[in-house]
Each structure stands twice: as C-alpha cells, then as structure tokens.
Design a protein around this motif. Structure first.
Motif, PDB file in Angstrom:
ATOM      1  N   PHE A   1      41.288  36.423  29.101  1.00  0.00           N
ATOM      2  CA  PHE A   1      40.095  37.174  29.513  1.00  0.00           C
ATOM      3  C   PHE A   1      40.325  38.680  29.380  1.00  0.00           C
ATOM      4  O   PHE A   1      39.518  39.407  28.777  1.00  0.00           O
ATOM      5  CB  PHE A   1      39.722  36.802  30.946  1.00  0.00           C
TER       6      PHE A   1
ATOM      7  N   CYS B   1      43.492  33.916  32.443  1.00  0.00           N
ATOM      8  CA  CYS B   1      43.314  35.267  32.956  1.00  0.00           C
ATOM      9  C   CYS B   1      43.777  36.294  31.927  1.00  0.00           C
ATOM     10  O   CYS B   1      43.084  37.293  31.663  1.00  0.00           O
ATOM     11  CB  CYS B   1      44.092  35.411  34.265  1.00  0.00           C
TER      12      CYS B   1
ATOM     13  N   PRO C   1      34.589  39.663  38.373  1.00  0.00           N
ATOM     14  CA  PRO C   1      35.524  39.061  37.415  1.00  0.00           C
ATOM     15  C   PRO C   1      36.873  39.761  37.349  1.00  0.00           C
ATOM     16  O   PRO C   1      37.900  39.107  37.113  1.00  0.00           O
ATOM     17  CB  PRO C   1      34.780  39.154  36.075  1.00  0.00           C
TER      18      PRO C   1
ATOM     19  N   HIS D   1      33.486  35.731  28.095  1.00  0.00           N
ATOM     20  CA  HIS D   1      32.801  34.976  29.145  1.00  0.00           C
ATOM     21  C   HIS D   1      33.403  33.580  29.299  1.00  0.00           C
ATOM     22  O   HIS D   1      33.593  33.104  30.432  1.00  0.00           O
ATOM     23  CB  HIS D   1      31.315  34.874  28.808  1.00  0.00           C
TER      24      HIS D   1
ATOM     25  N   ALA E   1      40.488  38.227  38.373  1.00  0.00           N
ATOM     26  CA  ALA E   1      41.676  38.292  37.528  1.00  0.00           C
ATOM     27  C   ALA E   1      42.857  38.888  38.284  1.00  0.00           C
ATOM     28  O   ALA E   1      43.996  38.406  38.172  1.00  0.00           O
ATOM     29  CB  ALA E   1      41.376  39.108  36.271  1.00  0.00           C
TER      30      ALA E   1
ATOM     31  N   ASN F   1      36.647  33.884  31.221  1.00  0.00           N
ATOM     32  CA  ASN F   1      36.396  34.139  32.638  1.00  0.00           C
ATOM     33  C   ASN F   1      36.039  32.838  33.356  1.00  0.00           C
ATOM     34  O   ASN F   1      36.536  32.562  34.456  1.00  0.00           O
ATOM     35  CB  ASN F   1      35.273  35.167  32.793  1.00  0.00           C
TER      36      ASN F   1
END
Length: 407
Positions: free
Chosen positions: A177, A174, A63, A134, A67, A137
């Motif tokens: 997140f 992004c 993840p 989550h 990003a 993401n």
C-alpha cells in the motif's frame, strides 16, 4: 493513576468507539495521556492478545494510521509483547465492515468506478495505480479480519503458525500500500483523487461465517487471480515508460502475493485435515471444560479490588455475547459433536473437492483463463484445484466477480 488501556483505546474517537468487554484483553498502561498516536495505542496493546490488536486496525478509519498501526503491531507480535489468544477466550466480533474515512476516498458501486484503461496515457496509469493502492489498503483489512474473525474459534485448531502467516500477510500488504502510494504520488496523483469500489470487501462479507470459505474465495481464488493478471499489468507500465512501478510490481509485490496464495492453500488443507482427524465428541467435552474454567477465572477477576465494577460491566456483556454467539455451536456439539464447517469438509475426501464446493457456493463469477500456471504452482495451487471450476463455469455460468486482481 492507571488506565485500563484496552478499554480506553476502544473509546477513542479517532481509533475505536467500542469496548472489548473482555478481561483477558485488559492490560494496564500507567499513563495519564490519552493514547491518540499509533505508537501510544500499540504501547497500550502490549500484553493484549493478537485478536485485540487486529480489532484496533479494523476500527481505525484513516488508511495511513491503519498502516502505522500495522507497522507497529507486527514487531510487537513477533517479539512476544502481543500474545496468542487464550484457550476458551470469548472475543467480540469484528465490525461487519472495516472503518473507512470516506472523506479521503469516495466509494461507489463497481459499475461506476473510473475506467482504468490499458496504461497508454498518464491518466490511465494513474487510474491503474490508484486502483492498486486501494486494493492493497483493503487487503490490509482482509488479513487482520481473518485473525480477528476466526482466530478465537477453537474448533479450527489454529496454531501460532496461522497467526504468524496472516500477520506477515498484513505486513506485506501494508508495505505494498505505502510503496504503491508513493509511486502514485510520483506520477502526479494521490490516493483519493479518484473514486473506488468496495467489491473486495463485499466478497469478504459473503464469507464471514466460515474460515474455510474465506480462505477458498479471498486467499486462494482472488489472490490467484491477481497472479494471473499481474504480468500483463507489469507489461503495461513498462510500455508506458514507468519502469519504477513495473519493477516494484515484478520484483516485490508479485513474489509476495505468491506467498499469500500459498497461505490460503496451506490453511485450507489444515482445516480439511482437522475436520477429518478430530474426535469431535471428545473435543466438545474439552471445550466445555475450557468454558467452565474461563467462567471460574472471570469470577475470580471480578473480586479484585478497585476493578470489580468495571470488570463486571465488561465481562457480563461478553459472557452474554459468548452465550449468544456460541449457543449454536454448543447445541451442535451436543447433537452432532462437530461444527457445521467440519461436517461440510468431511463430506469431501479430498481438500480440492471441498475447495470446489466452497467456491461454487461463495464465489460469484467465472474463473477466467488464461491462468498463470507457474505462479499458481509455486503457491501449491495446481491445476487440479482450479481447472474443474473453470470448465464448469465456461459450460454455462454467467456473471462477473470482483477479485483481488491487478487488472
């Protein structure tokens, strides 16, 4: 020694394990080093199209690397170093499910996901934030998937503004997140500390065959549901003493999520207009000319020195995939002169009516009031869009859906 960078990128064990098979996406990166860092991957993507860049993100399992790729691709796109797809270009389909490192976050069925509570305890606020991290993401993948999955379909008549919008959505998600993950760590937890469910992507998979359905369900219905519940989520964090998370949600994420819902509405309207305004018989003839031109260009590229065998290996399966993937569309062009999505849209005089049909077909669960009418109106999503569906569902539908909400 020059490397075929796009093919190399997709052979890397930590980045991508498949090849595009597309000469249009090949760019030469003069380096002996394997591009294993996000910076090196994006440097070698320069000269490729935005569909290739979107695939790179979708196939990255980590993840944080996902990003990092997003943060680097966005300015490269805006500066013109990553280009628009070429007309008539065949593209590999994105994966059915984005790559996920399940050693970092354990996925479970929605019914088994941890209960979040109402923010009255630290454990509850950690669970709420973990869920939000989550969701964001997954939302990064959703934005890139809209580009990779639908951006190469010429029947949608997508201008650069469409790609600009969804690159911006990816950039926003992004940042959400990363910022929410920082808040999660600040209150003593981390992403992966709890299990999560994959309901948001399961919903996306159900709309993989139609951009109209994807926009209606993911980028209108689910995004709007997030706007409905976000004020309550903000209030819960404030009541729990976490003013920093409340301000992040209220002052940054809330505002940007309105623009994401607006993008869904805007491009659904675009598709409806394209379906009604296009002369599909003429469009089919133009598509045939583009396909023939693309084949001629591919033949010339196969004759280039030192690359003939490699390009043939890449182009042959791609052309087969194009024949298999667009065979139905070509048959439609010959028989009906329009793709199925356009025929469906043309059955509805108003875009709101088409939206209702798409939601009834692809969204499983009620549209739950109360609605955040002010935020929805800012997104161009007036009550004529959603109240008829809410009334119909309340009258007799049962079940529950999973949306991009912040509940």
């Amino acid at each position: 020694m020059a490397l075929d960078s796009c093919a190399l990128i997709f052979s890397l064990p930590r980045v991508i394990r498949h090849s595009f098979g597309l000469a249009e996406s090949v760019h030469t990166c003069s380096s002996m080093a394997v591009p294993d860092s996000p910076e090196a991957v994006v440097a070698c993507l320069e000269g490729c199209d935005i569909l290739a860049a979107a695939l790179a993100v979708l196939r990255e399992p980590d993840p944080h690397r996902k990003a990092a790729l997003t943060e680097l691709i966005v300015p490269a796109w805006r500066a013109g170093r990553i280009r628009m797809p070429s007309p008539g270009t065949s593209q590999e389909q994105p994966p059915d499910r984005p790559a996920r490192d399940e050693t970092k976050v354990r996925l479970v069925p929605a019914k088994d996901a941890p209960k979040r509570g109402k923010g009255g305890s630290l454990a509850s606020r950690q669970a709420m934030l973990h869920s939000l991290v989550h969701i964001e993401n997954c939302a990064v993948d959703l934005a890139w998937d809209a580009i990779a999955r639908f951006g190469g379909d010429a029947s949608y008549r997508l201008p650069r503004d469409f790609f600009d919008d969804f690159v911006t959505v990816a950039a926003d998600e992004c940042r959400h997140f990363l910022a929410l993950e920082q808040r999660l760590e600040a209150i003593g937890s981390h992403y992966g500390a709890l299990a999560a469910h994959d309901g948001l992507w399961e919903s996306a998979a159900a709309t993989a065959g139609s951009l109209g359905a994807r926009l209606a369900v993911e980028h209108c219905t689910h995004e709007a549901r997030g706007l409905d519940v976000l004020p309550q989520t903000v209030a819960r964090f404030r009541a729990g003493g976490d003013a920093d998370t409340a301000e992040l949600l209220q002052d940054v994420i809330y505002v940007e999520e309105i623009s994401h819902c607006a993008a869904g509405v805007r491009w659904l309207k675009h598709l409806h207009q394209v379906a009604h305004d296009t002369d599909w018989g003429q469009a089919a003839a133009q598509a045939g000319e583009l396909q023939a031109g693309g084949a001629a260009s591919a033949a010339q590229q196969q004759q280039q020195p030192e690359q003939g065998q490699q390009q043939e290996a890449q182009q042959h399966p791609a052309q087969q995939g194009q024949a298999a993937g667009s065979g139905d569309a070509d048959q439609q062009a010959g028989c009906e002169s329009m793709p199925a999505w356009a025929a469906e849209a043309r059955r509805h005089a108003r875009v709101e009516e088409w939206f209702h049909a798409l939601v009834r077909a692809h969204f499983f669960g009620p549209l739950k009031p109360p609605f955040n009418e002010e935020a929805r109106a800012q997104a161009g999503f007036g009550p004529e869009w959603y109240l008829p569906l809410a009334a119909a569902r309340d009258a007799g539908d049962a079940g529950g859906g999973t949306g991009k909400d912040h509940d």
